[in-house]
Design a protein around this motif. Sequence first.
Motif, short mmCIF file in Angstrom:
data_model
loop_
_atom_site.label_atom_id
_atom_site.label_comp_id
_atom_site.label_asym_id
_atom_site.label_seq_id
_atom_site.Cartn_x
_atom_site.Cartn_y
_atom_site.Cartn_z
N LYS A 71 7.42 10.29 13.40
CA LYS A 71 7.65 10.64 14.89
C LYS A 71 8.34 9.99 15.72
O LYS A 71 9.03 11.09 16.24
CB LYS A 71 5.91 10.70 15.47
N HIS A 128 1.57 19.28 5.29
CA HIS A 128 0.90 20.25 5.28
C HIS A 128 -0.33 19.41 6.72
O HIS A 128 -1.84 20.65 6.28
CB HIS A 128 -0.67 20.06 3.98
N GLU A 129 0.83 18.99 7.55
CA GLU A 129 -0.31 17.99 8.58
C GLU A 129 0.06 19.70 10.10
O GLU A 129 1.11 19.03 10.69
CB GLU A 129 0.21 16.93 8.88
N GLN A 139 2.31 1.74 3.28
CA GLN A 139 3.82 0.99 3.41
C GLN A 139 4.55 0.60 2.65
O GLN A 139 6.15 1.08 2.31
CB GLN A 139 3.41 -0.96 3.13
N SER A 162 1.26 -1.01 0.25
CA SER A 162 -0.02 -0.21 0.17
C SER A 162 0.60 1.26 -0.18
O SER A 162 2.39 0.93 -0.35
CB SER A 162 -0.77 0.36 1.10
N SER A 208 1.45 13.45 1.54
CA SER A 208 0.62 14.23 1.01
C SER A 208 -0.32 12.92 -0.70
O SER A 208 -1.32 13.13 -0.87
CB SER A 208 0.85 15.45 0.34
N ASP A 242 -3.75 8.50 0.95
CA ASP A 242 -5.43 8.04 0.82
C ASP A 242 -5.09 8.58 2.96
O ASP A 242 -4.06 7.64 3.42
CB ASP A 242 -5.60 6.67 0.81
N PRO A 243 -5.86 9.28 3.51
CA PRO A 243 -6.36 9.54 4.50
C PRO A 243 -6.23 8.38 5.78
O PRO A 243 -5.52 9.11 6.27
CB PRO A 243 -7.55 10.13 4.44
N GLU A 244 -6.38 7.23 5.57
CA GLU A 244 -6.11 6.33 6.50
C GLU A 244 -5.15 5.54 6.11
O GLU A 244 -4.86 5.44 7.33
CB GLU A 244 -7.10 5.58 6.17
N LEU A 245 -3.70 6.47 5.42
CA LEU A 245 -2.58 6.02 5.85
C LEU A 245 -2.01 6.35 5.85
O LEU A 245 -0.47 6.02 5.88
CB LEU A 245 -2.58 5.03 4.21
N VAL A 246 -2.15 7.59 6.09
CA VAL A 246 -1.43 9.37 6.91
C VAL A 246 -0.71 8.46 7.74
O VAL A 246 0.73 9.07 8.00
CB VAL A 246 -2.18 10.23 6.62
N ARG A 247 -1.72 8.19 8.85
CA ARG A 247 -1.47 7.95 10.19
C ARG A 247 0.32 7.02 10.09
O ARG A 247 0.40 7.41 10.72
CB ARG A 247 -2.20 7.50 10.97
N GLU A 248 0.52 6.14 9.71
CA GLU A 248 0.89 5.15 10.18
C GLU A 248 2.14 5.71 9.96
O GLU A 248 3.36 5.74 10.00
CB GLU A 248 1.16 3.66 9.07
N GLN A 288 -1.29 19.44 12.79
CA GLN A 288 -1.25 18.64 14.17
C GLN A 288 0.15 18.38 14.70
O GLN A 288 0.77 18.30 15.33
CB GLN A 288 -2.26 17.74 14.20
#
Lengths: 484, 247
Positions: free
Chosen positions: B186, B200-201, B147, B144, B171, B174-180, B203
């Motif tokens: 981080k 552009h994040e 990944q 993905s 960028s 897909d939104p649900e893949l951004v976090r990983e 947070q």
Amino acid sequence: MGYASAIKSALFKLILVLLAIALASGIFGSYASCFVAEALSTQRFSARPNSDNGNDVLGGEKTRINWEFQANESAPITGFTLVFPEGTTFNEEDASVTLMDDSGTTPGENDHLKRVPIQTVYSIDNLDFSAKFLNEVSADAYLEIRVQNVIFPQNGGELMFKASVNLANGDIVEVRDLLQINVKSFSFADKLAKDLSEQDWVKAWNSNDFLRLFFNPPVLVSSFPVVMQGFFTALALVLCAYPCAIPLGLLLALMRMSKLRLIRAIGSIYVNIIRGTPFFLQLYVAFFGLPLAGVQIPSFILGFIMLFLNSGAYLCEIFRAGIQSIPDGQTEASRSLGMSSFQTMFFIIIPQTIRRVIPTMTNEFILLYKDTSLLAAVGVMEVVMYAKTIVASTGSITPYIVAAFFYLIITIPLASLVGVLERKLDVSKAANNQVNVLDENDISVNVKDESDIDGSIAPSIALGQTQVTLQEDKNLQNDGAKNG
Amino acid sequence: MDNKEVIYQTVDLHKSFGELNVLNGIDLDIHKGEVVVILGPSGCGKSTYLRCLNLLENVTSGKIYFEGNDITSKGVNVNKLRSKVGMVFQQFNLFPHMNALKNVMVAQQRVLKRSKEEAKENALRNLDVVGMKGRANYLPSQLSGGQQQRVAIARALAMDPHVILFDEATSALDPELVREVLQVMKELAQSGMTMVVVTHEMQFARDVGDTIVLLNDGKIEEKASAYEFFNNPKSQITKDFLGHYSE
Ligand SMILES: Nc1ncnc2c1ncn2[C@@H]1O[C@H](COP(=O)(O)OP(=O)(O)OP(=O)(O)O)[C@@H](O)[C@H]1O
Ligand SMILES: [Mg+2]
């Protein structure tokens, strides 16, 4: 010579060819050389070709012997004895002795010789064919002797004749000239062709003009092993030329993308000239021009060189298009890791290019293989050339159909391979999408708050658009740079 | 931060593409262990600035010092510099003909001349860091987007870079893949890696960024600590920019 031995000899040729040794063409004339002897000098000793390809003298088939000699005796000739090789059958029917009278014509113009038949009595004793002239023949006569209905032994070989002449003074003089005829064995194909031509269905089949002309079964069978020899030559040519053309094409592609103007210019001039002129014309220039310039290259080797040079230019454009189709991001990623431009080209870009261009490269192989046929025009013994000689001697178009078979046997499997390769690329794309869908379930990161996600969507969409325009700008600039 | 060693020093950096002036005099110091987040509207020159830092773009004028050496001078070993500066792209740019492991190994072998065994061991360790060890044998096309981006981060990490440049690393996801991916970034920041992050994040910038830089029209509009930047912006442009995101 049966099929097996035909294949064997052709394979042998193939090997020779791969070693880049020029092929002596497989056809040996059945003419004996002329040797000067005391009693007379033989000008010609031959048997009429009786094979379907019109070139060979076959054993087991009727043929006709021709013996021409110039008598140079003090006494007139009154007769002769010709001893046939073991295993040969013949009869005196339709045998003839003709005096060729050159009075009143310029020497060398054989066509204008007066032909005077000589009354002769023949007798046959086992292998001895004796003739006694009833007419007076002068001491310096030029005679032509013909014996019809001669059947040489099936196995063929280099068959030797013996001969002697009777002189008016009672002497018998041995002829020392080498009277030899190369007889090919009656091949399996020839036998099959002969059997076929006697069958009723074949006669019925051949009563249709179209079928006889294009699909004459006996000609089909007998021309097959002959045209196959050309097939091996063509295959050897393309199998030598194409692999050599790949590095040439790659080199040219890199030259055309070089930063140095001069290198770029050399590359593009070469490619544009080769691709901008017919291959046929290039062959004429090379095959007729080089000998005039004093450069002698065996035709097989020159054919190989020309195919190699031609294909290199086409492969160059295939590679260049392939390399340019790799996204810039690949180069940037590679360079950003510290890899040199050389390393980037050879470890990152070219491996990807090869994968992409394999279908087009296969097409180029097909084109190149078909282009070997053009070499017929400059005398290379390939498929069409062999077919042409049989067509010329039989008047049937069938050998060309056999030739077509030898092209299709290569091109159809390769074309379907291209189809498979292209479909495979599509399939792998589809499979990738599936993987992506599956993997969405894998994500185990917690969603913290909704606004965060929304924040990331909007810019990424906007970004997507700028990206597109950016890339287009770049392409335009690249084009501008190329044209400038 | 000022007492720490300076990794990158940019002095009056200008970059133009023909007539178009993209960077108009940028002065910025990036310190060891610092996470600098660069924000700004589309087209303001963020990517161009990052690309200047590893010389993917030639600068028009001004100076860039990397660990004290002027990398804009002639005769600089570009490849050596780049081997010390990792870069992660928006489009991942994994090499599609190599599996994840090979992607992470290739530059170690070709550039750092590490042995195959060493490169492999190092690659697996870094794939483990980004949580991709289990997919080491997958081709990029079998992964993905998230990944792929994690593999790309491992690829940069494996070179033991002194700094990593992230150009909108999430960028294209897909939104649900951004976090990983953000999670990996981080953790990287927490491990003390020096990072320059274009994103552009908001947070992420707030949570992870040490210094936030707002670029506008090729100039630094505002530079402040993350807390100052988000809670007490000075420039009106910054306020407008932040206002756009908080809606
Ligand atoms: N190779 C190039 N040639 C010409 N112009 C370019 C080139 N690269 C970038 N530009 C221009 O430079 C400007 C800044 O581009 P840049 O990619 O740095 O913006 P950005 O801040 O990264 O924007 P985004 O948020 O959309 O990624 C844009 O106007 C762009 O069109
Ligand atoms: Mg950008």
